[in-house]
Design a protein around this motif. Structure first.
Motif, PDB file in Angstrom:
ATOM      1  N   ARG A  35      16.620   9.815  -7.244  1.00 43.14           N
ATOM      2  CA  ARG A  35      15.614   9.383  -8.036  1.00 43.14           C
ATOM      3  C   ARG A  35      14.935   8.163  -7.879  1.00 43.14           C
ATOM      4  N   PHE A  36      15.602   7.000  -7.323  1.00 45.81           N
ATOM      5  CA  PHE A  36      15.163   5.504  -7.175  1.00 45.81           C
ATOM      6  C   PHE A  36      15.649   5.492  -5.713  1.00 45.81           C
ATOM      7  N   GLN A  37      14.131   5.809  -4.749  1.00 45.35           N
ATOM      8  CA  GLN A  37      14.462   5.693  -3.469  1.00 45.35           C
ATOM      9  C   GLN A  37      14.323   4.444  -2.747  1.00 45.35           C
ATOM     10  N   VAL A  38      14.389   3.449  -3.568  1.00 49.31           N
ATOM     11  CA  VAL A  38      14.394   2.063  -3.279  1.00 49.31           C
ATOM     12  C   VAL A  38      15.736   1.962  -2.583  1.00 49.31           C
ATOM     13  N   PHE A  39      16.885   2.798  -2.899  1.00 53.40           N
ATOM     14  CA  PHE A  39      18.156   2.581  -2.334  1.00 53.40           C
ATOM     15  C   PHE A  39      18.058   3.337  -0.879  1.00 53.40           C
ATOM     16  N   LYS A  40      17.109   4.146  -0.648  1.00 48.66           N
ATOM     17  CA  LYS A  40      17.214   5.215   0.499  1.00 48.66           C
ATOM     18  C   LYS A  40      17.213   4.420   2.014  1.00 48.66           C
ATOM     19  N   ASN A  41      16.717   3.099   1.867  1.00 53.43           N
ATOM     20  CA  ASN A  41      16.663   2.192   3.203  1.00 53.43           C
ATOM     21  C   ASN A  41      16.909   0.707   2.972  1.00 53.43           C
ATOM     22  N   PRO A  42      17.560  -0.106   3.707  1.00 56.01           N
ATOM     23  CA  PRO A  42      17.998  -1.422   3.508  1.00 56.01           C
ATOM     24  C   PRO A  42      16.719  -2.004   2.745  1.00 56.01           C
ATOM     25  N   ILE A  43      17.151  -2.808   1.449  1.00 55.89           N
ATOM     26  CA  ILE A  43      16.168  -3.373   0.565  1.00 55.89           C
ATOM     27  C   ILE A  43      15.810  -4.677   1.126  1.00 55.89           C
ATOM     28  N   ARG A  44      14.287  -4.827   1.277  1.00 60.16           N
ATOM     29  CA  ARG A  44      14.008  -6.152   1.768  1.00 60.16           C
ATOM     30  C   ARG A  44      13.705  -7.192   0.882  1.00 60.16           C
ATOM     31  N   THR A  45      14.537  -7.913   0.205  1.00 59.35           N
ATOM     32  CA  THR A  45      14.294  -8.858  -0.668  1.00 59.35           C
ATOM     33  C   THR A  45      15.575  -9.582  -0.475  1.00 59.35           C
ATOM     34  N   SER A  46      15.701 -10.724  -1.447  1.00 62.19           N
ATOM     35  CA  SER A  46      16.900 -11.562  -1.520  1.00 62.19           C
ATOM     36  C   SER A  46      17.960 -10.810  -2.260  1.00 62.19           C
ATOM     37  N   PRO A  47      19.345 -11.130  -1.809  1.00 62.77           N
ATOM     38  CA  PRO A  47      20.554 -10.685  -2.868  1.00 62.77           C
ATOM     39  C   PRO A  47      20.269 -10.674  -4.226  1.00 62.77           C
ATOM     40  N   THR A  48      19.790 -11.828  -4.741  1.00 63.31           N
ATOM     41  CA  THR A  48      19.520 -11.907  -6.195  1.00 63.31           C
ATOM     42  C   THR A  48      18.641 -11.010  -6.716  1.00 63.31           C
ATOM     43  N   ASN A  49      17.448 -10.774  -6.082  1.00 67.24           N
ATOM     44  CA  ASN A  49      16.356  -9.719  -6.298  1.00 67.24           C
ATOM     45  C   ASN A  49      17.041  -8.296  -6.358  1.00 67.24           C
ATOM     46  N   VAL A  50      17.922  -8.124  -5.311  1.00 65.93           N
ATOM     47  CA  VAL A  50      18.671  -6.755  -5.084  1.00 65.93           C
ATOM     48  C   VAL A  50      19.519  -6.543  -6.305  1.00 65.93           C
ATOM     49  N   LYS A  51      20.053  -7.606  -6.795  1.00 66.65           N
ATOM     50  CA  LYS A  51      21.066  -7.308  -8.167  1.00 66.65           C
ATOM     51  C   LYS A  51      20.130  -6.883  -9.336  1.00 66.65           C
ATOM     52  N   ASP A  52      19.111  -7.469  -9.502  1.00 66.28           N
ATOM     53  CA  ASP A  52      18.035  -7.303 -10.534  1.00 66.28           C
ATOM     54  C   ASP A  52      17.433  -5.910 -10.306  1.00 66.28           C
ATOM     55  N   ILE A  53      17.215  -5.390  -9.199  1.00 64.10           N
ATOM     56  CA  ILE A  53      16.842  -4.152  -8.912  1.00 64.10           C
ATOM     57  C   ILE A  53      17.756  -2.917  -9.292  1.00 64.10           C
ATOM     58  N   SER A  54      19.126  -3.354  -8.856  1.00 65.75           N
ATOM     59  CA  SER A  54      20.185  -2.146  -9.245  1.00 65.75           C
ATOM     60  C   SER A  54      20.434  -2.050 -10.475  1.00 65.75           C
ATOM     61  N   PHE A  55      20.273  -3.282 -11.425  1.00 70.43           N
ATOM     62  CA  PHE A  55      20.566  -3.229 -12.703  1.00 70.43           C
ATOM     63  C   PHE A  55      19.536  -2.487 -13.553  1.00 70.43           C
ATOM     64  N   ALA A  56      18.445  -2.666 -13.148  1.00 68.82           N
ATOM     65  CA  ALA A  56      17.176  -2.075 -13.762  1.00 68.82           C
ATOM     66  C   ALA A  56      17.216  -0.475 -13.404  1.00 68.82           C
ATOM     67  N   ALA A  57      17.415  -0.118 -12.268  1.00 70.14           N
ATOM     68  CA  ALA A  57      17.629   1.287 -11.842  1.00 70.14           C
ATOM     69  C   ALA A  57      18.794   1.883 -12.654  1.00 70.14           C
ATOM     70  N   VAL A  58      19.923   1.259 -12.750  1.00 70.65           N
ATOM     71  CA  VAL A  58      21.068   1.827 -13.531  1.00 70.65           C
ATOM     72  C   VAL A  58      20.617   2.185 -15.254  1.00 70.65           C
ATOM     73  N   ALA A  59      19.875   0.990 -15.606  1.00 69.63           N
ATOM     74  CA  ALA A  59      19.658   1.043 -17.183  1.00 69.63           C
ATOM     75  C   ALA A  59      18.638   2.136 -17.336  1.00 69.63           C
ATOM     76  N   LEU A  60      17.791   2.466 -16.361  1.00 72.37           N
ATOM     77  CA  LEU A  60      16.622   3.533 -16.305  1.00 72.37           C
ATOM     78  C   LEU A  60      17.511   4.992 -16.216  1.00 72.37           C
ATOM     79  N   HIS A  61      18.180   4.830 -15.177  1.00 72.75           N
ATOM     80  CA  HIS A  61      19.117   6.133 -15.208  1.00 72.75           C
ATOM     81  C   HIS A  61      19.800   6.400 -16.391  1.00 72.75           C
TER      82      HIS A  61
END
Length: 331
Positions: free
Chosen positions: A224-250
Motif C-alpha cells: 500500500r505504501f510503494q515508497v518502500f518498493k525502491n531505495p528511498i532517495r532522501t536522508s536517513p532522518t527523513n527515511v525514519k519520518d517516512i517509515s513512522f508515518a506509513a506505519v501510523a497510517l497503516h
C-alpha cells in the motif's frame, strides 16, 4: 508574494508520495511546486502525521489487562496461547547517504536502515523502532532494542505466568519470532533443522501460523505504501519520518477502512479443507520492498527450552486443531 502551499495540498502531495513512491521531480511537475519545497514538505508532513496518530494508533499496551487482550486476540484468531505479539525485523532500502562510507552498507550489498516491529493479531504495529544502520549486526540491533530492554527489566506491565488453557502447566506470556531471533523465556522461535519429529513439525507450524501476522503486516505496508518498493532517495532522518508515518497510517486504515485498505485477497490465507496455503497479493510487491535479517545468535537457556517443550506438548495434545497434521506436512 505568491500564495503559500495550503495544508491540504501538502497532505495530498505527501500521501501521494507515500502511496506511489513517485520521484519528487515527478511530483513537482504534477503539483507545480518546486522540487526544493517538496523535499521540505514531505518529512514535515510525515512528522505531523505520526505526532497526531501515534498516541492512539501506534502504542504498546500499558496495563496487564491490555496485554491480556492482545493474548486473547492471538488465541481466538490463531489458536496460540499467552502470545503478546509477533516480532519481525526488516531492512528498509535507501540510497547511499553522502559521506557515509560503508556505515549503511549491509551484508546483501545494499544500503539500508533496520526496522524492528511487534505486531498484534490483526496485523497492526504495536511497536516500531527504525534507525539502526545497515552494517549493524542483526544481533546487535536486537540487543539495543528498547522493546528487549523493557521486557527484560519488567517495565512493560506484562502479566505474570499463567496456565496454558485446558492444562495445569504455567508458562510466561511470550512473543513469537522466526529463526533469526534468539530463544528466550519471553521469545519463542521454531525448532531448528530439517529432520524433525512430527511433534516438532506441529509446533513449528503452529508458531509460524501466529508469526504470519508480522509477515503480512509488513507485506500490506509494502503493497500500500510503494515508497518502500525502491531505495528511498532522501536522508536517513527523513527515511525514519517516512517509515513512522506509513506505519501510523497503516494502523489508522486497518482500524477505520480495513476492507478497502487490506481486503482478504491481499492477505495470506489457509484452506483447511485441503491443507494449502494461498499467498496474499502482497507477495507481488515484496521483492524489492524489505529485506529480512540474519540470525541473531543461538544462545538459549534450559528454562526457554522447557517453555517451548511445554507449548509443543500442548499443541500435540490439549491444544490440537483438526487441520494441523495435514498443514504441518506441507509447512
Amino acid at each position: 508574494m505568491r500564495e503559500s502551499v495550503s495544508a491540504g495540498e501538502r497532505l495530498t502531495l505527501t500521501l501521494r508520495y507515500l502511496a506511489t513512491g513517485e520521484t519528487q521531480v515527478s511530483l513537482a511537475c504534477q503539483f507545480r511546486i518546486s522540487h526544493n519545497l517538496i523535499s521540505a514538505i514531505i518529512p514535515e508532513v510525515c512528522r505531523a502525521i505520526y505526532q497526531v496518530l501515534k498516541d492512539e494508533y501506534v502504542k504498546l499496551p500499558s496495563t496487564e489487562e491490555e496485554w491480556r487482550a492482545i493474548a486473547h486476540g492471538y488465541f481466538a484468531e490463531w489458536n496460540y496461547p499467552l502470545c503478546l505479539g509477533a516480532l519481525d525485523g526488516k531492512r528498509i532500502l535507501i540510497c547511499k547517504p553522502p559521506n557515509s562510507g560503508s556505515d549503511y552498507y549491509d551484508y546483501k550489498g545494499h544500503f539500508s536502515l533496520i526496522m524492528m516491529a511487534l505486531v498484534d493479531a490483526s496485523y497492526k504495529f504495536m511497536y516500531v523502532d527504525v534507525g539502526a544502520i545497515g552494517r549493524s549486526s542483526d544481533g546487535g540491533v536486537w540487543d539495543k532494542c528498547t522493546l528487549k530492554e523493557g521486557i527484560e527489566t519488567k517495565l512493560l506491565n506484562i502479566p505474570e505466568p499463567e496456565e496454558i488453557p485446558f492444562t495445569r502447566k504455567k508458562i510466561p506470556y511470550t512473543i513469537v519470532g522466526d529463526d533469526a531471533f534468539p530463544l528466550k523465556t519471553y521469545l519463542m522461535k521454531p525448532f531448528p533443522g530439517r529432520d524433525q519429529t512430527a511433534e516438532k513439525r506441529i509446533f513449528n507450524y503452529r508458531l509460524s501460523r501466529a508469526r504470519r501476522t508480522s509477515e503480512n503486516a509488513f507485506g500490506i505496508l509494502a503493497a500500500r505504501f510503494q515508497v518502500f518498493k525502491n531505495p528511498i532517495r532522501t536522508s536517513p532522518t527523513n527515511v525514519k519520518d517516512i517509515s513512522f508515518a506509513a506505519v501510523a497510517l497503516h494502523n489508522f486504515l486497518r482500524e477505520h477502512s480495513k476492507d478497502t485498505y487490506s481486503p482478504p485477497e491481499l492477505i495470506d490465507r489457509e484452506d483447511e479443507a485441503n491443507g494449502r496455503m494461498h499467498q496474499g497479493q502482497w507477495h507481488q510487491h515484496q521483492h524489492h520492498a524489505f529485506e529480512g535479517l540474519h540470525a541473531m545468535g543461538r544462545g538459549h537457556s534450559n528454562d526457554a527450552k522447557n517453555i517451548r517443550a511445554s507449548l509443543c506438548d500442548y499443541f500435540n495434545n490439549e491444544g490440537r486443531v483438526a487441520w494441523q497434521d495435514q498443514m504441518a506436512l506441507l509447512h
